[in-house]
Design a protein around this motif. Sequence first.
Motif, mmCIF file in Angstrom:
data_model
loop_
_atom_site.group_PDB
_atom_site.id
_atom_site.type_symbol
_atom_site.label_atom_id
_atom_site.label_comp_id
_atom_site.label_asym_id
_atom_site.label_seq_id
_atom_site.Cartn_x
_atom_site.Cartn_y
_atom_site.Cartn_z
ATOM 1 N N MET A 129 -1.091 2.323 -1.919
ATOM 2 C CA MET A 129 -0.815 3.760 -2.065
ATOM 3 C C MET A 129 -1.308 4.269 -3.419
ATOM 4 S SD MET A 129 0.244 4.582 0.814
ATOM 5 C CE MET A 129 0.693 6.273 0.510
ATOM 6 N N PHE A 130 -1.092 3.495 -4.474
ATOM 7 C CA PHE A 130 -1.606 3.880 -5.792
ATOM 8 C C PHE A 130 -3.125 3.985 -5.749
ATOM 9 C CE2 PHE A 130 -3.866 2.442 -9.535
ATOM 10 C CZ PHE A 130 -3.532 3.433 -10.429
ATOM 11 N N SER A 131 -3.782 3.008 -5.147
ATOM 12 C CA SER A 131 -5.242 2.971 -5.107
ATOM 13 C C SER A 131 -5.807 4.161 -4.346
ATOM 14 C CB SER A 131 -5.725 1.665 -4.476
ATOM 15 O OG SER A 131 -5.326 0.565 -5.278
ATOM 16 N N LYS A 132 -5.216 4.496 -3.206
ATOM 17 C CA LYS A 132 -5.676 5.667 -2.447
ATOM 18 C C LYS A 132 -5.630 6.919 -3.318
ATOM 19 C CE LYS A 132 -4.511 6.649 1.736
ATOM 20 N NZ LYS A 132 -3.741 6.871 2.979
ATOM 21 N N LEU A 151 3.947 -3.021 -10.571
ATOM 22 C CA LEU A 151 5.076 -3.047 -11.500
ATOM 23 C C LEU A 151 4.918 -2.086 -12.655
ATOM 24 C CD1 LEU A 151 5.623 -6.903 -11.669
ATOM 25 C CD2 LEU A 151 6.865 -5.233 -10.281
ATOM 26 N N ALA A 152 3.700 -1.844 -13.099
ATOM 27 C CA ALA A 152 3.490 -1.017 -14.307
ATOM 28 C C ALA A 152 3.261 0.448 -13.970
ATOM 29 C CB ALA A 152 2.283 -1.545 -15.084
ATOM 30 N N ARG A 153 3.226 0.797 -12.665
ATOM 31 C CA ARG A 153 2.919 2.169 -12.282
ATOM 32 C C ARG A 153 4.166 2.889 -11.820
ATOM 33 N NH1 ARG A 153 -1.690 -0.493 -10.895
ATOM 34 N NH2 ARG A 153 -1.193 -1.072 -8.799
ATOM 35 N N SER A 154 4.113 4.210 -12.001
ATOM 36 C CA SER A 154 5.221 5.020 -11.505
ATOM 37 C C SER A 154 4.987 5.417 -10.073
ATOM 38 C CB SER A 154 5.364 6.274 -12.357
ATOM 39 O OG SER A 154 4.161 6.992 -12.370
#
Length: 154
Positions: A129-132, A151-154
């Motif tokens: 989801m972050f990558s998209k 882990l490091a992303r919101s």
Amino acid sequence: AAGLTLNDGVVIDEHARTSDPAIVAAGDCASKYISRYGRRVRLECVPGATDQAKLAAATLCGKSKSAVSLPWFWSDQYDLKLQIAGLNTGYDEVVLSGDPTRDRDFSCFYLRGGELLAADCINRPRDFMFSKRAITQQLPVDRAELMLGGLARS
């Protein structure tokens, strides 16, 4: 037989129109140019076909709009969920998060000039989801954060 331009499929523009403006094409047969990757591709996947069908319908209804959607794919293989965002072509660096020789969850992030182009995510829906979002919005990425996974992303 319709005399349409072909190039690894029926060539379409950003409105799903073929070389004959009265004909649209969508789905596995349609070949479109994706500027981010600098090449024409056929996206043989459900999300690509759905996006192209909506675009073709809008064009046929006279509500022609252009849309640049991110190619993405998924496959469930027993207990493994493979999710792919973007196309991993033209990259110059791969950042690996996790250990595929030991773990059943990991991600490979593909970058070109520091920009995220694609991600292959195994059992890591948060990374997917972050990558998209990051690829679509061309967000800056930090290699150290990518290595840590979600882990490091919101």
